[in-house]
Design an enzyme around this catalytic site. Sequence first.
Site, PDB file in Angstrom:
ATOM      1  N   ARG A  66     -13.968   0.039  -4.957  1.00 17.49           N
ATOM      2  CA  ARG A  66     -13.618   1.442  -4.701  1.00 17.49           C
ATOM      3  C   ARG A  66     -12.724   2.037  -5.774  1.00 17.49           C
ATOM      4  O   ARG A  66     -12.671   3.256  -5.930  1.00 17.49           O
ATOM      5  CB  ARG A  66     -13.024   1.590  -3.296  1.00 17.49           C
ATOM      6  CG  ARG A  66     -14.089   1.398  -2.217  1.00 17.49           C
ATOM      7  CD  ARG A  66     -13.552   1.608  -0.819  1.00 17.49           C
ATOM      8  NE  ARG A  66     -12.494   0.680  -0.469  1.00 17.49           N
ATOM      9  CZ  ARG A  66     -12.674  -0.464   0.174  1.00 17.49           C
ATOM     10  NH1 ARG A  66     -13.884  -0.826   0.550  1.00 17.49           N
ATOM     11  NH2 ARG A  66     -11.663  -1.235   0.451  1.00 17.49           N
ATOM     12  N   GLU A 103      -2.427 -12.808   1.154  1.00 19.96           N
ATOM     13  CA  GLU A 103      -1.904 -13.278   2.431  1.00 19.96           C
ATOM     14  C   GLU A 103      -2.921 -14.118   3.204  1.00 19.96           C
ATOM     15  O   GLU A 103      -2.563 -14.908   4.055  1.00 19.96           O
ATOM     16  CB  GLU A 103      -1.407 -12.094   3.288  1.00 19.96           C
ATOM     17  CG  GLU A 103      -2.425 -11.011   3.556  1.00 19.96           C
ATOM     18  CD  GLU A 103      -2.581 -10.001   2.423  1.00 19.96           C
ATOM     19  OE1 GLU A 103      -3.432  -9.121   2.566  1.00 19.96           O
ATOM     20  OE2 GLU A 103      -1.913 -10.100   1.387  1.00 19.96           O
TER      21      GLU A 103
END
Length: 179
Positions: A66, A103
């Site tokens: 994107r 993460e």
Amino acid sequence: MSFEDPAPLDLKQYIREAPDFPKPGILFYDISTLIRNPEAWQVATGRLAQAVARFQPDLLAGIESRGFLTAAPLATRLGCGFTMLRKPGKLPGKTISHRYSLEYGEDELHIQADAVRPGQRVVVLDDLLATGGTLAASIDLLRKAGAEVVGASVMIELLALGGRGKVDVPVTSLLTYED
């Protein structure tokens, strides 16, 4: 270079909020509803161009995928070059890679080895800044390639996740959300 903002348009009204996407507990901010509206897209790219122009870039780098949507039209508008930061196996020729931790695991980005001339002023762009891991890795990768990374710009920043604190360049955000 000056870019006129034709109207005080509230771009947040063009962002779709998709709860529990891509997994339960995530609120996804969908830019596809903004970019398909011609007026909102023109205003958004105009505002981004004004913010990015302050960095006086030679080259814009878009993060897959994107980030390509904002970086490519801005490069045209600003009269500078554009390069892509991609996942492994997506670029022909010799590449420079950077593996980084997120993460939820690890990821890797690549840039073509000849995409940046040493010392070129580069601004990196993406659609969203959340925890900052991918943006920080992109900056590291660009520096490996010889770039002088002078800034970063995103369409949306999720302030509560603190991603801005993980990068050491100025960041501009078109829209911010607290949650």
